[in-house]
Scaffold this active site. Structure first.
Site, PDB file in Angstrom:
ATOM      1  N   GLN A   1       1.375   3.934  -2.984  1.00  0.00           N
ATOM      2  CA  GLN A   1       1.045   5.593  -2.796  1.00  0.00           C
ATOM      3  C   GLN A   1       2.050   6.220  -2.766  1.00  0.00           C
ATOM      4  O   GLN A   1       2.204   7.559  -2.475  1.00  0.00           O
ATOM      5  CB  GLN A   1       0.256   5.751  -1.500  1.00  0.00           C
ATOM      6  CG  GLN A   1      -1.106   5.100  -1.594  1.00  0.00           C
ATOM      7  CD  GLN A   1      -1.787   5.160  -0.333  1.00  0.00           C
ATOM      8  OE1 GLN A   1      -1.066   5.335   0.907  1.00  0.00           O
ATOM      9  NE2 GLN A   1      -2.976   4.972  -0.328  1.00  0.00           N
TER      10      GLN A   1
ATOM     11  N   ILE B   1       0.815  -1.157  -0.192  1.00  0.00           N
ATOM     12  CA  ILE B   1      -0.127   0.062   0.048  1.00  0.00           C
ATOM     13  C   ILE B   1       0.961   1.327   0.017  1.00  0.00           C
ATOM     14  O   ILE B   1       0.801   2.038  -0.701  1.00  0.00           O
ATOM     15  CB  ILE B   1      -0.927  -0.032   1.224  1.00  0.00           C
ATOM     16  CG1 ILE B   1      -1.844  -1.003   1.108  1.00  0.00           C
ATOM     17  CG2 ILE B   1      -1.558   1.288   1.371  1.00  0.00           C
ATOM     18  CD1 ILE B   1      -2.970  -1.195   2.335  1.00  0.00           C
ATOM     19  N   PHE B   2       1.935   1.106   0.885  1.00  0.00           N
ATOM     20  CA  PHE B   2       2.890   2.371   1.015  1.00  0.00           C
ATOM     21  C   PHE B   2       3.488   2.509  -0.470  1.00  0.00           C
ATOM     22  O   PHE B   2       3.753   3.506  -0.893  1.00  0.00           O
ATOM     23  CB  PHE B   2       3.779   2.220   2.008  1.00  0.00           C
ATOM     24  CG  PHE B   2       3.206   2.989   3.262  1.00  0.00           C
ATOM     25  CD1 PHE B   2       3.306   4.027   3.623  1.00  0.00           C
ATOM     26  CD2 PHE B   2       2.522   1.709   4.063  1.00  0.00           C
ATOM     27  CE1 PHE B   2       2.913   4.546   5.024  1.00  0.00           C
ATOM     28  CE2 PHE B   2       1.934   2.211   5.277  1.00  0.00           C
ATOM     29  CZ  PHE B   2       1.863   3.947   5.758  1.00  0.00           C
TER      30      PHE B   2
ATOM     31  N   HIS C   1     -30.080   9.651 -41.904  1.00  0.00           N
ATOM     32  CA  HIS C   1     -28.672  10.232 -42.205  1.00  0.00           C
ATOM     33  C   HIS C   1     -28.099  10.376 -43.566  1.00  0.00           C
ATOM     34  O   HIS C   1     -27.932  11.339 -43.949  1.00  0.00           O
ATOM     35  CB  HIS C   1     -27.611   9.652 -41.337  1.00  0.00           C
ATOM     36  CG  HIS C   1     -27.731   9.936 -39.799  1.00  0.00           C
ATOM     37  ND1 HIS C   1     -27.507  11.050 -39.173  1.00  0.00           N
ATOM     38  CD2 HIS C   1     -27.429   8.768 -38.580  1.00  0.00           C
ATOM     39  CE1 HIS C   1     -27.546  10.699 -37.794  1.00  0.00           C
ATOM     40  NE2 HIS C   1     -27.549   9.663 -37.680  1.00  0.00           N
TER      41      HIS C   1
ATOM     42  N   ASP D   1     -25.636  11.925 -31.829  1.00  0.00           N
ATOM     43  CA  ASP D   1     -25.713  12.819 -32.746  1.00  0.00           C
ATOM     44  C   ASP D   1     -26.121  14.050 -32.183  1.00  0.00           C
ATOM     45  O   ASP D   1     -25.504  15.057 -32.594  1.00  0.00           O
ATOM     46  CB  ASP D   1     -26.869  12.334 -33.623  1.00  0.00           C
ATOM     47  CG  ASP D   1     -26.504  10.968 -34.268  1.00  0.00           C
ATOM     48  OD1 ASP D   1     -25.722  10.552 -34.528  1.00  0.00           O
ATOM     49  OD2 ASP D   1     -27.691  10.511 -34.924  1.00  0.00           O
TER      50      ASP D   1
ATOM     51  N   HIS E   1     -33.323   5.280 -39.023  1.00  0.00           N
ATOM     52  CA  HIS E   1     -32.486   6.348 -38.331  1.00  0.00           C
ATOM     53  C   HIS E   1     -31.235   6.674 -39.256  1.00  0.00           C
ATOM     54  O   HIS E   1     -31.045   7.627 -39.682  1.00  0.00           O
ATOM     55  CB  HIS E   1     -31.751   5.960 -36.820  1.00  0.00           C
ATOM     56  CG  HIS E   1     -31.000   7.089 -36.279  1.00  0.00           C
ATOM     57  ND1 HIS E   1     -31.320   7.947 -35.315  1.00  0.00           N
ATOM     58  CD2 HIS E   1     -29.871   6.909 -36.512  1.00  0.00           C
ATOM     59  CE1 HIS E   1     -30.215   8.616 -34.967  1.00  0.00           C
ATOM     60  NE2 HIS E   1     -29.340   8.054 -35.821  1.00  0.00           N
ATOM     61  N   GLU E   2     -30.449   5.319 -39.627  1.00  0.00           N
ATOM     62  CA  GLU E   2     -29.531   5.505 -40.423  1.00  0.00           C
ATOM     63  C   GLU E   2     -29.834   5.957 -41.769  1.00  0.00           C
ATOM     64  O   GLU E   2     -28.979   6.796 -42.598  1.00  0.00           O
ATOM     65  CB  GLU E   2     -28.888   3.897 -40.407  1.00  0.00           C
ATOM     66  CG  GLU E   2     -28.163   3.760 -39.251  1.00  0.00           C
ATOM     67  CD  GLU E   2     -27.030   4.512 -38.507  1.00  0.00           C
ATOM     68  OE1 GLU E   2     -26.650   5.372 -39.210  1.00  0.00           O
ATOM     69  OE2 GLU E   2     -27.254   4.600 -37.150  1.00  0.00           O
TER      70      GLU E   2
HETATM   71 ZN    ZN Z   1     -27.048   8.745 -35.696  1.00  0.00          ZN
END
Ligand code: ZN
Ligand code: ADP
Ligand code: MG
Length: 602
Positions: free
Chosen positions: A149, A145-146, A435, A507, A431-432
């Site tokens: 850190q 641990i030491f 675009h 988008d 959707h596509e």
């Molecule tokens: Zn899109």
């Protein structure tokens, strides 16, 4: 991405130590376990010669036992039963009470010979180790641990990143002008006297601005490599991950080390993590302030007798505290751009040196198709292509492997196994298609290369465009049309399904960012005029009027609203194409460039 990589390097090293400690503990544990097992239970043979404990007690009470032989500490005993040839082995749950029992029997007049062998040295050793194990583990854990850190040995953490690098300017492709500036720095590191004689004040700090993956770390290492001086590095985020007050002391130690190793390069990656504007707030931020103050103190502190050059990298220059940029601190700033066509080609050449490329591969055309890609992305594409070629059992990397790698790096991995509901499929297809159709009718947008509704990475589908030429300037018209293309997906959802989905979130994020930049950075709003509002303090912005924030917001909204409306209008006008493309996608999941153009009668 690249941040992670750099960090990983450091982590890997401290990881090694951690693993070493874990391995040592594991070896001690296992050895102790084996020794104990072997020595203490070496009589524990699992055959007919074993005697159950209850039977042993029975035999004792019948007075049938002649001889008992045992080793101290062991629960395995050997017993000789009267009238039986061979000795038998038994396991007793508690040796002490067993010995007492035998002794009582002897006292009662039974003739039992009791032999108690002393423990062997090894067995004793093993049992000591076993009894000490919890302590050993505790101590090891504390040490770990030491160390992690950085509180252990003084300056230990920096040793791990300090070494002479073998990287030279030849390993850095493109960036010719930038390299020219770097040569000066190398010269200074090699011959500081030359500059001192001339009375030249030498640079102390050089700030490298550039997107992640553009080669900032690489170039910093190359400077150290060319000058043949140690390279001490640390990432800004490492400074602030510390306990309170530790960031500043780390900075101090970093420079202590640098003074010892001078001439050398100190590289501070992600300097924005500590060097962002100082505030008067408390908590984490004031911790940050202390770290930054310490850095400024150190940079002011070393004079011309120490040849230390501090290089720092950031991709958010606007975040930096102005104090860092004053003379005598980071007074040189070099912008590392994303590579142009020539740069990309050179990067591809460097990174394909060790790869087995088929003759059909044309690096020029890959360079042409990857405008906007960073060096790290290009290196990554070649590496991914090599992996894909291996998986596909190709003898050499083929064009198809490269194409797949480009998609993997840009959109993510194809996930054919992810199941779609019919409803989701229809939504993604529209959707596509949205675009693709919208950008088809926007003169400034590049041609569609591929549309797919096979999930890839986090994306449900994607529309890939042909690469843009390298451009230094983007016009307002082009940005506005980009907004329309981005919102085409959401517009199609709304128009056809009369409902909208979360699929458009990316988008929308990108579009909002562009619209904001148009208004606040590029001065493209008629209402606000050519004023830079970005990276300004609230009071600086209020200089332009109390309600300036509202005006900025309103202008951003106008741009987005207009773009969305244009997208809807375009889709209404070309509804037939939208339906055709979406239906085709639902049927065959992918549409390539040729097919797409055919649908528009080309
Ligand atoms: Zn899109
Ligand atoms: P940054 O520090 O700017 O985020 P890096 O220097 O870490 O970028 O670059 C990551 C990797 O990308 C490098 O290790 C190298 O493989 C590749 N790379 C980036 N730029 C270049 C370049 N100009 N020439 C060769 N390789 C590059
Ligand atoms: Mg880096």
């Amino acid at each position: 991405m690249d941040k992670d990589k750099d960090k990983n390097k450091n982590e890997k090293k401290s990881d090694k130590k951690v693993w070493l400690i874990i391995a040592i503990i594991a070896i001690i544990l296992i050895t102790a376990g084996i020794i104990t097992f072997l020595l203490l239970n070496k009589n524990d043979e699992k055959d007919e010669n074993t005697l159950a404990y209850t039977d042993l007690i029975k035999e004792i009470s019948y007075g049938n036992i002649e001889k008992v032989e045992m080793t101290v500490g062991s629960t395995t005993v050997k017993v000789k039963i009267k009238n039986e040839e061979e000795e038998k082995t038994a396991i007793v749950p508690d040796t002490e009470s067993f010995v007492t029992l035998i002794q009582e029997k002897v006292a009662d007049g039974n003739e039992i010979e009791l032999i108690q062998n002393p423990r062997s040295f090894l067995a004793q050793f093993a049992s000591v180790i076993v009894s000490l194990l919890p302590t050993i583990i505790m101590v090891a854990l504390f040490v770990m641990i030491f160390k992690m850190q950085g509180l252990g040995e003084k300056g230990k953490v920096y040793d791990e990143t300090e070494r002479k690098t073998q990287i030279k300017f030849d390993d850095v492709a493109g960036l010719d002008e930038e390299k020219q500036e770097m040569i000066e720095i190398v010269d200074f590191l090699k011959r500081p006297e030359k500059f001192a004689k001339m009375g030249a004040r030498v640079p102390k700090g050089v700030l490298l601005y550039g997107k992640p993956g553009t080669g900032k770390t690489l170039i910093a290492k190359a400077i150290a490599g060319e000058a043949n001086v140690p390279f001490i590095s640390m990432s800004g985020s490492e400074f602030i991950e510390m306990f309170a007050g530790l960031g500043a002391s780390r900075v101090r130690k970093l420079f202590e080390k640098a003074r010892k190793l001078a001439p050398c390069i100190v590289f501070i990656d992600e300097i924005d993590a500590i060097g962002s504007r100082r505030t008067t707030n408390s908590g984490a931020e004031s911790e940050n302030n202390q770290t930054l103050n310490q850095l400024l103190v150190e940079m002011d502190g070393f004079g011309s007798e120490e040849t230390i050059i501090v290089l720092a990298a950031t991709n958010r220059p606007e975040m930096l505290d102005k104090a860092l940029l004053r003379p005598g601190r980071f007074d040189r700033q070099i912008t590392i751009p994303t590579p142009d066509l020539k740069g990309r080609l050179e990067i591809l050449k460097i990174h394909s040196k060790e790869k087995k490329l088929s003759d059909e591969i044309n690096l020029e055309s890959i360079a042409e198709d990857t405008a906007g890609f960073t060096g790290a992305e290009l290196a990554n594409i070649l590496n991914e292509a090599a992996i894909i070629a291996t998986i596909n059992k190709h003898d050499e990397i083929e064009n198809s492997d490269i194409e797949e790698a480009v998609k993997k790096v840009t959109v993510g991995l194809e996930k054919r196994t992810r199941k779609y509901s019919d409803k989701d499929k229809r939504l993604t297809a529209y959707h596509e298609a949205g675009h693709a159709v919208v950008s088809r009718y926007l003169p400034t947008q590049t041609d569609v290369k591929e549309i797919s509704i096979i999930p890839r990475g986090v994306a449900g589908g994607y529309t890939m465009y042909k690469s843009d030429d390298d451009k230094y300037y983007i016009s307002k018209t082009e940005m506005k049309e980009k907004l329309i293309a981005l919102l085409g997906g959401r517009a199609a959802e709304k128009l056809v399904l009369d409902d909208i989905s979360t699929g458009a979130s990316n988008d929308i994020e990108v579009a909002t960012g562009i619209a904001r930049d148009m208004v606040t950075k590029y001065g493209m709003s008629d209402v606000l005029g050519p004023i830079d509002f970005q990276g300004k303090e609230p009071y600086e912005i209020q200089m332009f009027g109390e309600d300036i924030g509202d005006k900025i917001g309103a202008e951003v909204k106008v741009l987005i609203d207009e773009a969305y409306k244009s997208a809807i209008d375009l889709l209404i006008a070309h509804r037939d194409k939208l339906d055709l493309i979406a239906e085709t996608l639902i049927k065959q999941e992918k549409i390539n460039e040729v097919q797409f153009n055919e649908m528009f009668g080309k």
